[in-house]
Design a protein around this motif. Sequence first.
Motif, short mmCIF file in Angstrom:
data_model
loop_
_atom_site.label_atom_id
_atom_site.label_comp_id
_atom_site.label_asym_id
_atom_site.label_seq_id
_atom_site.Cartn_x
_atom_site.Cartn_y
_atom_site.Cartn_z
N GLY A 161 0.70 -10.14 6.87
CA GLY A 161 1.88 -10.66 6.18
C GLY A 161 1.50 -11.90 5.42
N SER A 162 2.49 -12.53 4.77
CA SER A 162 2.18 -13.73 4.00
C SER A 162 3.37 -14.68 3.99
N GLN A 170 3.54 -6.22 -3.30
CA GLN A 170 2.16 -6.74 -3.27
C GLN A 170 1.66 -6.83 -1.82
N ILE A 171 2.50 -7.39 -0.93
CA ILE A 171 2.10 -7.54 0.47
C ILE A 171 1.87 -6.17 1.11
N ALA A 172 2.79 -5.24 0.84
CA ALA A 172 2.66 -3.90 1.43
C ALA A 172 1.34 -3.27 0.99
N MET A 173 1.02 -3.40 -0.30
CA MET A 173 -0.21 -2.80 -0.81
C MET A 173 -1.44 -3.45 -0.18
N GLU A 174 -1.41 -4.78 -0.12
CA GLU A 174 -2.56 -5.50 0.45
C GLU A 174 -2.76 -5.15 1.93
N GLY A 175 -1.66 -5.15 2.67
CA GLY A 175 -1.74 -4.86 4.11
C GLY A 175 -2.29 -3.46 4.36
N VAL A 176 -1.74 -2.49 3.63
CA VAL A 176 -2.19 -1.11 3.81
C VAL A 176 -3.68 -0.99 3.44
N ALA A 177 -4.06 -1.63 2.33
CA ALA A 177 -5.47 -1.56 1.89
C ALA A 177 -6.39 -2.17 2.94
N LYS A 178 -5.97 -3.31 3.51
CA LYS A 178 -6.80 -3.98 4.51
C LYS A 178 -6.99 -3.10 5.75
N PHE A 179 -5.89 -2.58 6.26
CA PHE A 179 -5.99 -1.76 7.48
C PHE A 179 -6.73 -0.44 7.22
#
Length: 296
Positions: A161-162, A170-179
């Motif tokens: 989260g941020s 943006q957060i959803a995309m980043e989180g999904v990409a990271k995991f």
Amino acid sequence: MVLNELGARINSALQTLSRESVIDEKAVDALLREICGALLESDVNVRLVQQLRLNVKALVNKDELAASANKRKVIQNALFDELCRLVDPGVQPWVPRKGKQSVVMFVGLQGSGKTTSCTKLAAYYKRKGMKVGMVCADTFRAGAFDQLKQNASRAHIPYYGSYNEADPVQIAMEGVAKFKKDKFDLIIVDTSGRHKQEAELFAEMEQIAAAIKPDNTVFVMDGTIGQAADSQARAFKESVDIGSIIITKMDGHAKGGGAISAVAATGSPIIFIGTGEHMHDLDRFSARPFVSKMLG
Ligand code: GDP
């Protein structure tokens, strides 16, 4: 009328039928009047109640029943099947698989129990040996990230989260990409709730869904909202492709009607019910045991 009261009233109507010396149309009408009245008082949608009445009546009017040795049993079974039909859309629920990297997006109004249910589901699949992560894509409510962080930490679930980024997409995309990069099996994305079925909320959900392309979208609904269930479930169904339903707060004063209306409005299966505030208060949903339990 809470769920167990509904069951008790249906049972009592069936017992009255058992005491009748002849099972004629009058006796069946009296039974249906009592049961349909109880369902309506429990907030089951009037169309569904009418359909149940017609289905049972159609069966009772059949010649086989007239010839049947045990009319009571036939009527009881028909009624049980009709009640199951109300909570079972006949769709096989989606389930995540280890090694498949699935993304699940949670939607629902604020206060429905969305964040709590995200954690419960995450803990459930973690216990099954999956690598599960949670993403907080709710930038609307102050404190949403802190709440998810707290819940996830308690359950030992990695989270993303941020505090600075204001764009939930943006957060959803980043989180999904990271995991995904870290080879997680199940990535659960919590979205914003708002108080009402507002246009902005639905636009945001659509944008997040378009960006992360979830494998399944879970609609979380408070089981205690009564007749509002029908319009709420319909409104969500119009904006997102609801794959599954979780009904929360079934431990409290929930009536059966909310669950039944949500299934009818979405055509999607209930996968779990929330039965308390604790992380493990989550029961797998299955129509026949649910109806059996309701009838005691
Ligand atoms: P959100 O705004 O939809 O994310 O809702 P929350 O997850 O913050 O939950 C709202 C409130 O409902 C909190 O106080 C939760 O503890 C409570 N809650 C959630 N699920 C259940 C449930 O199944 N049973 C009960 N009794 N309370 C629940």
